[in-house]
Design a protein around this motif. Structure first.
Motif, PDB file in Angstrom:
ATOM      1  N   LEU A   1       0.814  -1.218   0.000  1.00  0.00           N
ATOM      2  CA  LEU A   1       0.000   0.000   0.000  1.00  0.00           C
ATOM      3  C   LEU A   1       0.848   1.269   0.000  1.00  0.00           C
ATOM      4  O   LEU A   1       0.310   2.390   0.109  1.00  0.00           O
ATOM      5  CB  LEU A   1      -0.937  -0.001   1.229  1.00  0.00           C
ATOM      6  N   HIS A   2       2.174   1.141  -0.107  1.00  0.00           N
ATOM      7  CA  HIS A   2       3.055   2.317  -0.093  1.00  0.00           C
ATOM      8  C   HIS A   2       2.715   3.207  -1.286  1.00  0.00           C
ATOM      9  O   HIS A   2       2.635   2.728  -2.428  1.00  0.00           O
ATOM     10  CB  HIS A   2       4.529   1.881  -0.149  1.00  0.00           C
ATOM     11  N   PRO A   3       2.536   4.530  -1.042  1.00  0.00           N
ATOM     12  CA  PRO A   3       2.097   5.412  -2.138  1.00  0.00           C
ATOM     13  C   PRO A   3       3.155   5.651  -3.195  1.00  0.00           C
ATOM     14  O   PRO A   3       2.848   5.962  -4.344  1.00  0.00           O
ATOM     15  CB  PRO A   3       1.733   6.715  -1.413  1.00  0.00           C
ATOM     16  N   GLY A   4       4.382   5.516  -2.838  1.00  0.00           N
ATOM     17  CA  GLY A   4       5.449   5.797  -3.796  1.00  0.00           C
ATOM     18  C   GLY A   4       5.619   4.678  -4.803  1.00  0.00           C
ATOM     19  O   GLY A   4       5.045   3.584  -4.667  1.00  0.00           O
ATOM     20  N   PRO A   5       6.427   4.919  -5.807  1.00  0.00           N
ATOM     21  CA  PRO A   5       6.682   3.880  -6.812  1.00  0.00           C
ATOM     22  C   PRO A   5       7.472   2.722  -6.211  1.00  0.00           C
ATOM     23  O   PRO A   5       8.412   2.923  -5.441  1.00  0.00           O
ATOM     24  CB  PRO A   5       7.488   4.610  -7.885  1.00  0.00           C
ATOM     25  N   VAL A   6       7.030   1.532  -6.533  1.00  0.00           N
ATOM     26  CA  VAL A   6       7.694   0.303  -6.039  1.00  0.00           C
ATOM     27  C   VAL A   6       8.140  -0.492  -7.263  1.00  0.00           C
ATOM     28  O   VAL A   6       7.348  -0.712  -8.195  1.00  0.00           O
ATOM     29  CB  VAL A   6       6.746  -0.540  -5.177  1.00  0.00           C
ATOM     30  N   PRO A   7       9.389  -0.913  -7.270  1.00  0.00           N
ATOM     31  CA  PRO A   7       9.856  -1.708  -8.415  1.00  0.00           C
ATOM     32  C   PRO A   7       8.981  -2.956  -8.605  1.00  0.00           C
ATOM     33  O   PRO A   7       8.463  -3.535  -7.635  1.00  0.00           O
ATOM     34  CB  PRO A   7      11.292  -2.062  -8.041  1.00  0.00           C
TER      35      PRO A   7
ATOM     36  N   LEU B   1       6.618  -9.015  -2.713  1.00  0.00           N
ATOM     37  CA  LEU B   1       5.695  -8.732  -1.614  1.00  0.00           C
ATOM     38  C   LEU B   1       4.379  -9.490  -1.791  1.00  0.00           C
ATOM     39  O   LEU B   1       3.788  -9.983  -0.809  1.00  0.00           O
ATOM     40  CB  LEU B   1       5.448  -7.222  -1.536  1.00  0.00           C
ATOM     41  N   GLU B   2       3.913  -9.604  -3.032  1.00  0.00           N
ATOM     42  CA  GLU B   2       2.694 -10.362  -3.271  1.00  0.00           C
ATOM     43  C   GLU B   2       2.889 -11.838  -2.933  1.00  0.00           C
ATOM     44  O   GLU B   2       2.004 -12.483  -2.337  1.00  0.00           O
ATOM     45  CB  GLU B   2       2.283 -10.213  -4.739  1.00  0.00           C
ATOM     46  N   ARG B   3       4.042 -12.394  -3.287  1.00  0.00           N
ATOM     47  CA  ARG B   3       4.312 -13.795  -2.948  1.00  0.00           C
ATOM     48  C   ARG B   3       4.425 -13.983  -1.445  1.00  0.00           C
ATOM     49  O   ARG B   3       3.967 -14.974  -0.889  1.00  0.00           O
ATOM     50  CB  ARG B   3       5.610 -14.264  -3.639  1.00  0.00           C
ATOM     51  N   ILE B   4       5.056 -12.984  -0.771  1.00  0.00           N
ATOM     52  CA  ILE B   4       5.158 -13.062   0.698  1.00  0.00           C
ATOM     53  C   ILE B   4       3.774 -13.047   1.309  1.00  0.00           C
ATOM     54  O   ILE B   4       3.461 -13.824   2.229  1.00  0.00           O
ATOM     55  CB  ILE B   4       6.020 -11.901   1.221  1.00  0.00           C
ATOM     56  N   GLU B   5       2.891 -12.192   0.803  1.00  0.00           N
ATOM     57  CA  GLU B   5       1.524 -12.131   1.342  1.00  0.00           C
ATOM     58  C   GLU B   5       0.777 -13.445   1.092  1.00  0.00           C
ATOM     59  O   GLU B   5       0.093 -13.967   1.983  1.00  0.00           O
ATOM     60  CB  GLU B   5       0.778 -10.966   0.696  1.00  0.00           C
ATOM     61  N   ALA B   6       0.907 -14.001  -0.132  1.00  0.00           N
ATOM     62  CA  ALA B   6       0.204 -15.248  -0.452  1.00  0.00           C
ATOM     63  C   ALA B   6       0.712 -16.410   0.391  1.00  0.00           C
ATOM     64  O   ALA B   6      -0.076 -17.210   0.927  1.00  0.00           O
ATOM     65  CB  ALA B   6       0.362 -15.555  -1.939  1.00  0.00           C
TER      66      ALA B   6
END
Length: 520
Positions: free
Chosen positions: A314-320, A327-332
């Motif tokens: 949810l960080h507003p700045g640009p994320v590589p 991060l999506e894999r960590i969440e899953a």
């Protein structure tokens, strides 16, 4: 054995008792019955041997006395038949003339032969001094008398008019043959009397010995019966799981006897098995406690990891893009780990015997909701319902029962290819609990026409961390799961007093859950 005795033994009771064990007679199966039967058989053989020996010896003794009597009588009576002017034996008439019957026993037989021809044959009358009576001889009788050797020894012959006789032949002064005989009827009567007495006495002895032997064998094998009873009790104990209590022990017996050694060895074996099962139960309890504690402790860090991953996304700045993907894999994976931790914690609580809620649950409504969710998750499968007309209500925990339905439907969806037909049926059946009462059971079935469960996986399909054959999941749209879904189904069903079974073959796999239904 003499011919006369052989015939009597063939007709007598001693012979009738011999023979093999009848084919249709039931054989004894217990050790007590076999020992008793063996004792009676040995005693019967001994009695038969004693009886036969006694009969043979008595017959020989009495026959010897009869031969001695014939020697003492000599050839005086048959010689007097010629010198006394007797009529030939083939003439008619009752009196045989003035034969010398003095000092002759009633029934004494005399015959004179010249060559092979019988010239005279008579028998002493009913009382001494009344003279001799002719004996009508048949052709067979004449040949029998002619065949008696003149050796001065006794021989047993059978005359048609006089029955069995013991005869002795000697040569006379005129070159003739003089035959003297005495009836064997007294010998036979005595032997028959002995046979009857022996049969009665030995029969009574066998009956008494059989009863006394049965009581003695039963008393002697009483310690062994107690060992068998203890073994039967132990065989009925549930040993697959649960705490092992103090097992029954076989009563102690004399260690010097075979039964005592068996009882001692059996008790020692029970002690070893009980100790091993106690250690196994303690190890299982430690493992369950560890699983419960670890699952409980892991819930917080897993939730924290998942939360931090969501916050980073949810960080507003640009994320590589690579960082966002990580991060999506960590969440899953955190979500997947959280589900696994919750499942392990649930299994640990069920293993510990924690009670579930016991409220009326509309199982029909749960099935409808679960199938609706499954259709949304697997639109490529064909879902069909077979429900009873009346709602099915069971006492239990609604959340856990819903979890059972969800796991079964997810298992059918994840392990079958797209296009598979999955049928969910719910009905009630009556089972007779006792002669007076019946129990209603709710039966839930999840059937699919997919490739089926591999034969080597079926025996352990409800164990934890069991994964299906990769060939079964070939072509499916998801992974194989954590391997805890079906173990949770089995644990929840058992916690509700029910069970779950699997019947699988190619193109036909059915999971059947049975739980007690609410009355009314």
């Amino acid at each position: 054995m003499r011919p006369g005795l052989r015939e009597r033994l063939a007709r007598g009771p001693l012979r009738r008792g011999a023979g093999r064990w009848p084919a249709r007679l039931p054989r004894p199966h217990t050790l007590r019955a076999r020992l008793t039967a063996g004792l009676v058989v040995l005693l019967a053989v001994s009695c038969a041997a004693v009886g036969v020996a006694a009969v043979v010896e008595l017959n020989g003794f009495l026959t010897g006395r009869l031969d001695q009597q014939l020697r003492e009588t000599g050839e005086r009576f048959p010689a007097s038949l010629e010198h006394g002017g007797t009529r030939p034996s083939d003439h008619d008439g009752d009196e045989a003339g003035d034969g010398d019957t003095r000092r002759q026993t009633v029934g004494t037989f005399g015959a004179r032969l010249v060559g092979d021809t019988v010239t005279n044959a008579a028998v002493v009358g009913s009382s001494t001094g009344t003279g001799a009576q002719n004996v009508p001889l048949t052709a067979v009788d004449r040949r029998t008398l002619a065949a008696v050797p003149a050796d001065g020894a006794g021989h047993t012959i059978d005359l048609s008019a006089l029955d069995d006789y013991r005869v002795m032949a000697v040569r006379g002064r005129d070159g003739d043959v003089l035959v003297t005989g005495l009836p064997t009827e007294p010998v036979e009567a005595t032997v028959h009397r002995l046979e009857l007495v022996a049969a009665v006495v030995f029969g009574a002895a066998l009956a008494v010995a059989g009863f006394a032997g049965a009581m003695w064998v039963r008393w002697s094998l009483r310690p062994l019966s107690r060992v068998a009873a203890t073994a039967t009790k132990v065989s009925r104990l549930p040993l697959s799981s649960g705490e092992v209590g103090l097992w029954p022990r076989a009563p102690e017996a004399d260690p010097r006897s075979e039964v005592g050694r068996v009882a001692d060895a059996f008790n020692t074996m029970l002690g070893h098995v009980e100790e091993a099962l106690t250690k196994r139960h303690a190890s299982e309890e430690r493992l369950r406690s560890f699983a419960a504690d670890a699952s409980h402790e892991l819930r917080t860090p897993v939730a924290s990891i998942r939360g931090h991953a969501e916050l980073a996304l949810l960080h507003p700045g640009p994320v590589p893009q690579k960082v966002a993907r990580a991060l999506e894999r960590i969440e899953a994976e955190a979500a997947r780990m959280g589900e696994m931790v919750d499942d392990l914690l649930l299994l640990a609580r069920l293993d510990a015997g924690r009670p579930l809620e016991r409220l009326p649950v509309d199982l029909t409504r749960l099935v409808l909701d679960a199938v609706t969710d499954a259709q949304a998750a697997g639109p490529g499968h064909r879902w069909t319902l077979e429900l009873s007309e009346e709602p099915v209500t069971v006492p239990g925990d609604a959340h856990r029962l819903h979890q059972v339905l969800a796991n079964l439907l997810a298992n059918a969806r994840l392990h079958t290819p797209v296009g598979t037909t999955i049928t969910i049926s719910l009905e009630t059946e009556e089972t007779e609990e006792t002669e007076e009462t019946e129990e209603t059971t709710a039966v839930l079935k999840v059937h699919d026409d997919g490739p089926g469960v591999a034969m080597d996986v079926q025996p352990r399909v409800f164990e934890r961390f069991t994964h299906g054959d990769r060939r079964r999941t070939e072509g499916v749209q998801s992974g194989t799961g954590t391997g805890l879904g079906l173990s949770i189904v089995a644990a929840v069903a058992e916690a509700h007093g029910g069970s779950v079974t699997l019947d699988s073959a190619p193109a036909s796999t059915t999971f059947t859950v049975r739980v007690p239904a609410a009355d009314g």
